[in-house]
Motif scaffolding. Structure first.
Motif, PDB file in Angstrom:
ATOM      1  N   UNK A  34     -19.096  -6.517  78.263  1.00  0.00           N
ATOM      2  CA  UNK A  34     -18.170  -7.588  77.911  1.00  0.00           C
ATOM      3  C   UNK A  34     -17.928  -8.499  79.103  1.00  0.00           C
ATOM      4  N   UNK A  35     -17.767  -7.940  80.292  1.00  0.00           N
ATOM      5  CA  UNK A  35     -17.577  -8.742  81.493  1.00  0.00           C
ATOM      6  C   UNK A  35     -18.784  -9.637  81.744  1.00  0.00           C
ATOM      7  N   UNK A  36     -19.975  -9.121  81.485  1.00  0.00           N
ATOM      8  CA  UNK A  36     -21.178  -9.919  81.676  1.00  0.00           C
ATOM      9  C   UNK A  36     -21.240 -11.104  80.743  1.00  0.00           C
ATOM     10  N   UNK A  37     -20.790 -10.935  79.516  1.00  0.00           N
ATOM     11  CA  UNK A  37     -20.804 -12.035  78.549  1.00  0.00           C
ATOM     12  C   UNK A  37     -19.728 -13.061  78.833  1.00  0.00           C
ATOM     13  N   UNK A  38     -18.558 -12.629  79.272  1.00  0.00           N
ATOM     14  CA  UNK A  38     -17.463 -13.573  79.495  1.00  0.00           C
ATOM     15  C   UNK A  38     -17.545 -14.272  80.843  1.00  0.00           C
ATOM     16  N   UNK A  39     -18.364 -13.780  81.746  1.00  0.00           N
ATOM     17  CA  UNK A  39     -18.443 -14.412  83.065  1.00  0.00           C
ATOM     18  C   UNK A  39     -18.955 -15.843  82.974  1.00  0.00           C
ATOM     19  N   UNK A  40     -19.738 -16.151  81.969  1.00  0.00           N
ATOM     20  CA  UNK A  40     -20.240 -17.514  81.780  1.00  0.00           C
ATOM     21  C   UNK A  40     -19.089 -18.449  81.405  1.00  0.00           C
TER      22      UNK A  40
END
Length: 75
Positions: A14-20
């Motif tokens: 989830x962190x990887x997806x929201x970092x954008x």
């Protein structure tokens, strides 16, 4: 794509997806779009004029950032 199975893996995914979405570049773009959208909503009558002093500072606090992601300094 592998489905995360543990809580740690799910949070990391989830962190990887929201970092954008949380990049300073995106936040600067979103600030401009939301400020314009709020002005349009007030002009059309969807949002009362009295709400702008409440909503605009909130938008500035969330989106008004410099290139490093820190709040912009007033010169």
């Amino acid at each position: 794509m592998v489905t995360p199975t543990t809580r740690r893996e799910r949070r990391a995914a989830l962190r990887g997806r929201t970092s954008v979405l949380l990049t300073p570049k995106f936040r600067k773009w979103a600030y401009g779009v939301t400020a314009a959208a709020l002005a349009l909503a007030i002009a059309i009558g969807w949002v009362p004029v009295g709400a702008s002093p409440v909503v605009l500072p909130l938008l500035m606090a969330v989106f008004y950032v410099d290139e490093t992601g820190n709040p912009k300094e007033d010169d």
